[in-house]
Write a protein that holds these residues in place. Structure first.
Motif, PDB file in Angstrom:
ATOM      1  N   ALA A  57       0.917  -1.189  -0.034  1.00 21.24           N
ATOM      2  CA  ALA A  57      -0.055  -0.147   0.048  1.00 21.24           C
ATOM      3  C   ALA A  57       0.769   1.149  -0.216  1.00 21.24           C
ATOM      4  O   ALA A  57       1.535   1.884   1.160  1.00 21.24           O
ATOM      5  CB  ALA A  57      -1.108   0.141   1.112  1.00 21.24           C
ATOM      6  N   MET A  58       0.856   1.766  -1.140  1.00 16.88           N
ATOM      7  CA  MET A  58       1.796   3.092  -1.269  1.00 16.88           C
ATOM      8  C   MET A  58       1.310   4.096  -2.048  1.00 16.88           C
ATOM      9  O   MET A  58       0.241   3.481  -2.992  1.00 16.88           O
ATOM     10  CB  MET A  58       3.316   2.840  -2.088  1.00 16.88           C
ATOM     11  CG  MET A  58       4.260   1.762  -1.164  1.00 16.88           C
ATOM     12  SD  MET A  58       5.916   1.667  -1.911  1.00 16.88           S
ATOM     13  CE  MET A  58       5.197   0.329  -3.364  1.00 16.88           C
ATOM     14  N   PRO A  59       1.409   5.212  -1.798  1.00 20.82           N
ATOM     15  CA  PRO A  59       0.410   6.288  -2.715  1.00 20.82           C
ATOM     16  C   PRO A  59       0.983   6.114  -4.329  1.00 20.82           C
ATOM     17  O   PRO A  59       2.019   5.839  -4.588  1.00 20.82           O
ATOM     18  CB  PRO A  59       1.193   7.701  -2.270  1.00 20.82           C
ATOM     19  CG  PRO A  59       1.516   7.217  -0.882  1.00 20.82           C
ATOM     20  CD  PRO A  59       2.086   5.820  -0.888  1.00 20.82           C
ATOM     21  N   GLY A  60      -0.040   6.560  -5.145  1.00 17.11           N
ATOM     22  CA  GLY A  60       0.262   6.468  -6.418  1.00 17.11           C
ATOM     23  C   GLY A  60       0.195   4.985  -6.844  1.00 17.11           C
ATOM     24  O   GLY A  60      -0.881   4.436  -6.953  1.00 17.11           O
ATOM     25  N   LYS A  61       1.423   4.233  -7.332  1.00 13.35           N
ATOM     26  CA  LYS A  61       1.310   2.770  -7.774  1.00 13.35           C
ATOM     27  C   LYS A  61       1.664   1.888  -6.511  1.00 13.35           C
ATOM     28  O   LYS A  61       2.469   2.336  -5.944  1.00 13.35           O
ATOM     29  CB  LYS A  61       2.275   2.536  -8.560  1.00 13.35           C
ATOM     30  CG  LYS A  61       2.204   3.446  -9.981  1.00 13.35           C
ATOM     31  CD  LYS A  61       3.370   3.249 -10.837  1.00 13.35           C
ATOM     32  CE  LYS A  61       3.290   4.116 -12.119  1.00 13.35           C
ATOM     33  NZ  LYS A  61       3.338   5.521 -12.122  1.00 13.35           N
ATOM     34  N   ASN A  62       0.693   0.857  -6.411  1.00  8.13           N
ATOM     35  CA  ASN A  62       0.805   0.031  -5.467  1.00  8.13           C
ATOM     36  C   ASN A  62       1.958  -0.856  -5.755  1.00  8.13           C
ATOM     37  O   ASN A  62       2.298  -1.045  -7.036  1.00  8.13           O
ATOM     38  CB  ASN A  62      -0.357  -0.643  -4.788  1.00  8.13           C
ATOM     39  CG  ASN A  62      -1.091  -1.607  -5.910  1.00  8.13           C
ATOM     40  OD1 ASN A  62      -0.375  -2.417  -6.620  1.00  8.13           O
ATOM     41  ND2 ASN A  62      -2.364  -1.498  -6.115  1.00  8.13           N
ATOM     42  N   GLY A  63       2.388  -1.555  -4.580  1.00  9.62           N
ATOM     43  CA  GLY A  63       3.556  -2.743  -4.822  1.00  9.62           C
ATOM     44  C   GLY A  63       3.161  -3.562  -6.034  1.00  9.62           C
ATOM     45  O   GLY A  63       4.205  -4.113  -6.739  1.00  9.62           O
ATOM     46  N   PHE A  64       1.871  -4.114  -6.251  1.00  6.92           N
ATOM     47  CA  PHE A  64       1.831  -5.196  -7.101  1.00  6.92           C
ATOM     48  C   PHE A  64       1.983  -4.880  -8.326  1.00  6.92           C
ATOM     49  O   PHE A  64       2.305  -5.795  -9.333  1.00  6.92           O
ATOM     50  CB  PHE A  64       0.193  -5.756  -7.166  1.00  6.92           C
ATOM     51  CG  PHE A  64      -0.160  -6.169  -6.031  1.00  6.92           C
ATOM     52  CD1 PHE A  64       0.353  -7.801  -5.690  1.00  6.92           C
ATOM     53  CD2 PHE A  64      -0.957  -5.668  -5.008  1.00  6.92           C
ATOM     54  CE1 PHE A  64      -0.121  -8.453  -4.546  1.00  6.92           C
ATOM     55  CE2 PHE A  64      -1.057  -6.481  -3.773  1.00  6.92           C
ATOM     56  CZ  PHE A  64      -0.707  -8.073  -3.583  1.00  6.92           C
ATOM     57  N   GLU A  65       1.933  -3.313  -8.709  1.00  4.16           N
ATOM     58  CA  GLU A  65       2.412  -2.965 -10.047  1.00  4.16           C
ATOM     59  C   GLU A  65       3.672  -3.091 -10.511  1.00  4.16           C
ATOM     60  O   GLU A  65       4.438  -2.784 -11.685  1.00  4.16           O
ATOM     61  CB  GLU A  65       1.956  -1.368 -10.264  1.00  4.16           C
ATOM     62  CG  GLU A  65       0.597  -1.298 -10.167  1.00  4.16           C
ATOM     63  CD  GLU A  65      -0.145   0.168 -10.308  1.00  4.16           C
ATOM     64  OE1 GLU A  65       0.373   0.772 -11.491  1.00  4.16           O
ATOM     65  OE2 GLU A  65      -0.677   0.845  -9.281  1.00  4.16           O
ATOM     66  N   LEU A  66       4.616  -3.297  -9.492  1.00 10.15           N
ATOM     67  CA  LEU A  66       6.202  -3.392  -9.738  1.00 10.15           C
ATOM     68  C   LEU A  66       6.556  -4.771 -10.227  1.00 10.15           C
ATOM     69  O   LEU A  66       7.428  -5.057 -10.647  1.00 10.15           O
ATOM     70  CB  LEU A  66       7.099  -3.139  -8.553  1.00 10.15           C
ATOM     71  CG  LEU A  66       8.382  -3.117  -8.674  1.00 10.15           C
ATOM     72  CD1 LEU A  66       8.977  -2.080  -9.619  1.00 10.15           C
ATOM     73  CD2 LEU A  66       9.090  -2.928  -7.484  1.00 10.15           C
ATOM     74  N   ILE A  67       5.410  -5.886 -10.174  1.00  5.69           N
ATOM     75  CA  ILE A  67       5.730  -7.187 -10.204  1.00  5.69           C
ATOM     76  C   ILE A  67       6.199  -7.732 -11.712  1.00  5.69           C
ATOM     77  O   ILE A  67       7.073  -8.171 -11.779  1.00  5.69           O
ATOM     78  CB  ILE A  67       4.492  -8.203  -9.974  1.00  5.69           C
ATOM     79  CG1 ILE A  67       4.013  -8.173  -8.251  1.00  5.69           C
ATOM     80  CG2 ILE A  67       4.723  -9.365 -10.423  1.00  5.69           C
ATOM     81  CD1 ILE A  67       5.192  -8.743  -7.728  1.00  5.69           C
ATOM     82  N   PRO A  68       5.649  -7.142 -12.693  1.00  2.87           N
ATOM     83  CA  PRO A  68       6.081  -7.437 -14.199  1.00  2.87           C
ATOM     84  C   PRO A  68       7.591  -6.861 -14.223  1.00  2.87           C
ATOM     85  O   PRO A  68       8.197  -7.653 -14.892  1.00  2.87           O
ATOM     86  CB  PRO A  68       5.085  -6.706 -14.985  1.00  2.87           C
ATOM     87  CG  PRO A  68       3.931  -6.325 -14.121  1.00  2.87           C
ATOM     88  CD  PRO A  68       4.412  -6.007 -12.720  1.00  2.87           C
ATOM     89  N   ASP A  69       8.066  -5.795 -13.794  1.00  2.98           N
ATOM     90  CA  ASP A  69       9.339  -5.497 -13.727  1.00  2.98           C
ATOM     91  C   ASP A  69      10.087  -6.460 -12.986  1.00  2.98           C
ATOM     92  O   ASP A  69      11.276  -6.636 -13.494  1.00  2.98           O
ATOM     93  CB  ASP A  69       9.416  -4.103 -13.202  1.00  2.98           C
ATOM     94  CG  ASP A  69       8.467  -3.021 -13.860  1.00  2.98           C
ATOM     95  OD1 ASP A  69       9.000  -2.183 -14.763  1.00  2.98           O
ATOM     96  OD2 ASP A  69       7.344  -2.975 -13.403  1.00  2.98           O
ATOM     97  N   ALA A  70       9.793  -6.807 -12.012  1.00  2.00           N
ATOM     98  CA  ALA A  70      10.680  -7.881 -11.088  1.00  2.00           C
ATOM     99  C   ALA A  70      10.855  -9.033 -12.004  1.00  2.00           C
ATOM    100  O   ALA A  70      12.142  -9.600 -11.777  1.00  2.00           O
ATOM    101  CB  ALA A  70       9.970  -8.110  -9.708  1.00  2.00           C
ATOM    102  N   LYS A  71       9.729  -9.575 -12.808  1.00  2.96           N
ATOM    103  CA  LYS A  71       9.783 -10.760 -13.277  1.00  2.96           C
ATOM    104  C   LYS A  71      10.728 -10.517 -14.536  1.00  2.96           C
ATOM    105  O   LYS A  71      11.718 -11.428 -14.705  1.00  2.96           O
ATOM    106  CB  LYS A  71       8.512 -11.271 -13.475  1.00  2.96           C
ATOM    107  CG  LYS A  71       7.763 -11.752 -12.667  1.00  2.96           C
ATOM    108  CD  LYS A  71       6.129 -12.263 -13.202  1.00  2.96           C
ATOM    109  CE  LYS A  71       5.584 -12.710 -12.015  1.00  2.96           C
ATOM    110  NZ  LYS A  71       4.158 -13.234 -12.320  1.00  2.96           N
TER     111      LYS A  71
END
Length: 259
Positions: A57-71
C-alpha cells in the motif's frame, strides 16, 4: 551475496528493515532504497537485483504494479505489509514470501535463506511453485486477522479491528476513532482501509466515513439518512451509498441474530 532493494513509502519502515537486514543477514548487500514503484524501477534498470522487499500500500502505484518489472529482471519479491488481507493476492502474484509488519527477525532470516537457496541453485519453476504452495499453506493456517498495524512515525500501533468505531477521512489522512475514545491519525487514504477491512462489518457510508456496524445504534432519515453510533456521534450517509448501507445492515443483523 544477494543484491537487495527495499521499496517502501514509510521512512520508519525503510530504515527499520535496512537495520534488520544489516544486523542479521550477512549474505545481503543492500543496493538501494526506493520510496515508490517508479524509484524502484530505476534501481532495477541500474542494478543487478536478486531480491526485492516490497511494500504493497503506497501512494500512486501500489506494490503489485512492480511485479512485471521484477519478473523481467528475474528478481524475487518478498512483500512487506501491515495488511494481512493482501496475502492471497501476494500468492497469486508469485511472491517468494510475505512478511507482516512489524517484521519478525526469525521470519526475515528464513526468507533470506529461502531466497539464497533458490537463486544459488537457479531453481526451476517446479521448485518455485512448491515454495508458493508452502507459503499458501502457512497463510491458510492463520486464523482470520483481527488486528491492524497503524504506522505512527516512530513505529506501529497495533489495534484490534473490533476496537474501531469509525474511520474518517482528513485529506490524505485517515483518523481512527476507537472504543476507548482514543483517536489515531494515519497517513493513508480511507480507500486503503476500505479495501482490507471485513466488508461484512465495515461499511463506507460517505466519501469521508467508514463505520463499524458493531457500533451502530440506529439510523433514520429525519434530516437525510444518518447513523447514530454507540459513542453518540452522528454521521451522514450519502445518497449514493444509502441503498448499499441499508442492505449491509440487513445482512449484518440477520447474520448476528443467527449466532
Amino acid at each position: 551475496m544477494l543484491n537487495v532493494i527495499i521499496v517502501d513509502d514509510e521512512e520508519f519502515a525503510r530504515s527499520s528493515l535496512y537495520f534488520l537486514l544489516q544486523e542479521n543477514c550477512e549474505n545481503v548487500r543492500i543496493c538501494g532504497i526506493a520510496k515508490s514503484v517508479d524509484e524502484a524501477r530505476e534501481l532495477l534498470l541500474n542494478e543487478d537485483i536478486d531480491l526485492i522487499f516490497l511494500d504493497i500500500a503506497m501512494p500512486g502505484k501500489n506494490g503489485f504494479e512492480l511485479i512485471p518489472d521484477a519478473k523481467a529482471h528475474h528478481a524475487q519479491v518478498v512483500f512487506t505489509t501491515a495488511f494481512d488481507q493482501y496475502a492471497l493476492k501476494a500468492i497469486k502474484a508469485s511472491a517468494l514470501d510475505y512478511l507482516l509488519k512489524p517484521i519478525d527477525i526469525d521470519e526475515l532470516r528464513e526468507t533470506v535463506e529461502k531466497a539464497a537457496k533458490l537463486i544459488k541453485h537457479n531453481a526451476p519453476e517446479a521448485d518455485k511453485s512448491e515454495s508458493l504452495k508452502q507459503l499458501a499453506s502457512v497463510l491458510s493456517d492463520r486464523s482470520e486477522i483481527r488486528k491492524l498495524s497503524l504506522p505512527n512515525g516512530q513505529g506501529y500501533t497495533l489495534i484490534g479491528v473490533d476496537e474501531i468505531i469509525h474511520i474518517e477521512a482528513d485529506s490524505n489522512y485517515s483518523v481512527f476513532h476507537l472504543e476507548n475514545r482514543e483517536k489515531i491519525t494515519v497517513s493513508r487514504i480511507l480507500k486503503d482501509y476500505e479495501e482490507i477491512l471485513p466488508d461484512d462489518q465495515f461499511v463506507r457510508i460517505h466519501k469521508s466515513s467508514i463505520v463499524n456496524l458493531n457500533y451502530l445504534k440506529e439510523y433514520n432519515s429525519k434530516n437525510g439518512l444518518e447513523v447514530l453510533l454507540k459513542n453518540g456521534e452522528k454521521i451522514a450517509v450519502s445518497r449514493r451509498r444509502a441503498s448499499v448501507f441499508v442492505e449491509k445492515v440487513k445482512l449484518y443483523t440477520s447474520f448476528t441474530s443467527e449466532k
